[in-house]
Design an enzyme around this catalytic site. Structure first.
Site, PDB file in Angstrom:
ATOM      1  N   ARG A   5       2.375   3.808  -3.985  1.00 40.04           N
ATOM      2  CA  ARG A   5       3.208   2.820  -3.258  1.00 40.04           C
ATOM      3  C   ARG A   5       4.008   3.455  -2.122  1.00 40.04           C
ATOM      4  NH1 ARG A   5      -0.122   0.860  -5.291  1.00 40.04           N
ATOM      5  NH2 ARG A   5      -0.213  -0.646  -6.989  1.00 40.04           N
ATOM      6  N   SER A  39       4.470  -8.217  -7.732  1.00 45.13           N
ATOM      7  CA  SER A  39       5.000  -7.320  -8.753  1.00 45.13           C
ATOM      8  C   SER A  39       6.345  -6.750  -8.281  1.00 45.13           C
ATOM      9  CB  SER A  39       3.979  -6.208  -8.943  1.00 45.13           C
ATOM     10  OG  SER A  39       4.346  -5.405 -10.002  1.00 45.13           O
ATOM     11  N   GLU A  63       9.467  -2.121  -6.724  1.00 43.75           N
ATOM     12  CA  GLU A  63       8.306  -1.922  -5.851  1.00 43.75           C
ATOM     13  C   GLU A  63       8.498  -2.793  -4.613  1.00 43.75           C
ATOM     14  OE1 GLU A  63       3.735  -3.426  -6.099  1.00 43.75           O
ATOM     15  OE2 GLU A  63       4.347  -2.002  -7.641  1.00 43.75           O
TER      16      GLU A  63
END
Length: 303
Positions: free
Chosen positions: A172, A222, A292
């Site tokens: 990420r 998410s 995230e």
């Protein structure tokens, strides 16, 4: 600062002033942008970026606002979105996409042309630029595996090209998070695949996504990164937080890793719920959940 000077300088560029960003974010929350700009091509994006830099105007790049929470105080300074830069072309086993193309569309185009490597992205709604920014991934695949090059505009307004190696991709994360560059074009290198297998894989992942994810409500996807050795959704579920609600924001009953906007939630509702989840999981399991989702903007001024 009188932002309307922008329209005098760029009479043909699409721009909005004091624009509610909740019209664009996937959570349908967020405050206003002082000035919101939609460049239509590289040239425009480069000139606009250069001018904003010269005027000393703080600039925020938003992609298509899918994996972001913008606080209710909004964003002072300029916001650039690339929704109007959405050209896509296939050349043999390569796909070249502008920064504003949805990654899901690149995945579809790849499948249509019998190219394999992007099946995992068939449900990722973020823009190509955003996907590079955070090395988007799903179902065991990551964008970093299929990127050949990335063309950007630097904060000074210059064009620059990075190879995949130079982007220092990790979970990420990419080098772009440190530079403030605007991703305007990405070259994907794919492989010829078996059409039947590609179609099957996409059908399977689409079914998985539709059955497991709360697609019927606005959400930012998410919310937390996966902590090593754990599954976020399971931690939240086991802590009895599934369905927990603050204001109009709720931990999804369908997938505890998602926070959905079920009743005119504000970004503050989202932030409060995120903090509550983090606190409970830390106390119960000793695990620090790291967002995230990108959280930006300013706190609302209290009335």
């Amino acid at each position: 600062m009188d932002y309307t000077l922008f329209s005098k300088e760029f009479p043909n560029v699409k721009v909005f002033y004091n624009e509610p960003l909740k019209k664009y974010t996937f959570t349908k929350t967020g405050g206003n942008a002082a000035i919101l700009i939609f460049p239509k091509d590289k040239q425009e994006a480069s000139e606009v970026t250069h001018w904003l830099r010269e005027q000393n105007i703080q600039t925020t790049i938003l992609g298509n606002a899918s994996n972001v929470i913008i606080k209710d105080g909004g964003i002072s300074g300029a916001v650039i979105m690339l929704n109007d830069m959405s050209h896509l072309k296939v050349d043999g086993t390569k796909i070249v996409a502008e920064g504003g193309v949805a990654l899901i569309d690149v995945s579809k185009e790849a499948a249509k042309n019998g190219l394999t490597g992007l099946e995992f992205a068939c449900g990722i709604p973020g823009s190509v630029g955003g996907a590079i920014y955070m090395n988007a991934g799903a179902y065991g695949g990551e964008v970093s595996e299929v990127v050949e090059y990335v063309e950007v505009i630097t904060p000074e307004g210059h064009l620059k090209t990075y190879s995949a190696e130079e982007l220092e991709f990790s979970y990420r994360h990419s080098f772009i998070q440190n530079t403030g560059d605007l991703v305007i074009e990405v070259g994907f290198q794919l492989e010829k695949g078996n059409q039947e297998e590609i179609d099957e894989k996409i059908a399977e992942l689409t079914h998985l996504r539709q059955s497991k994810q709360p697609l019927e409500y606005p959400s930012c996807g998410s919310v937390f990164k996966r902590p090593e050795g754990y599954f976020t959704g399971k931690l939240i579920q086991d802590a009895g937080l599934q369905g927990y609600q603050i204001g109009g924001a709720q931990v999804s009953n369908k997938h505890a890793g998602f926070i959905v906007n079920i009743d005119n939630a504000t970004a503050t509702d989202y932030m409060d719920l995120i903090r509550h989840i983090q606190k409970v999981i830390l106390e119960k399991d000793g695990v620090s959940l790291e967002p995230e989702v990108r959280i930006i903007g300013e706190e609302p001024t209290s009335h």
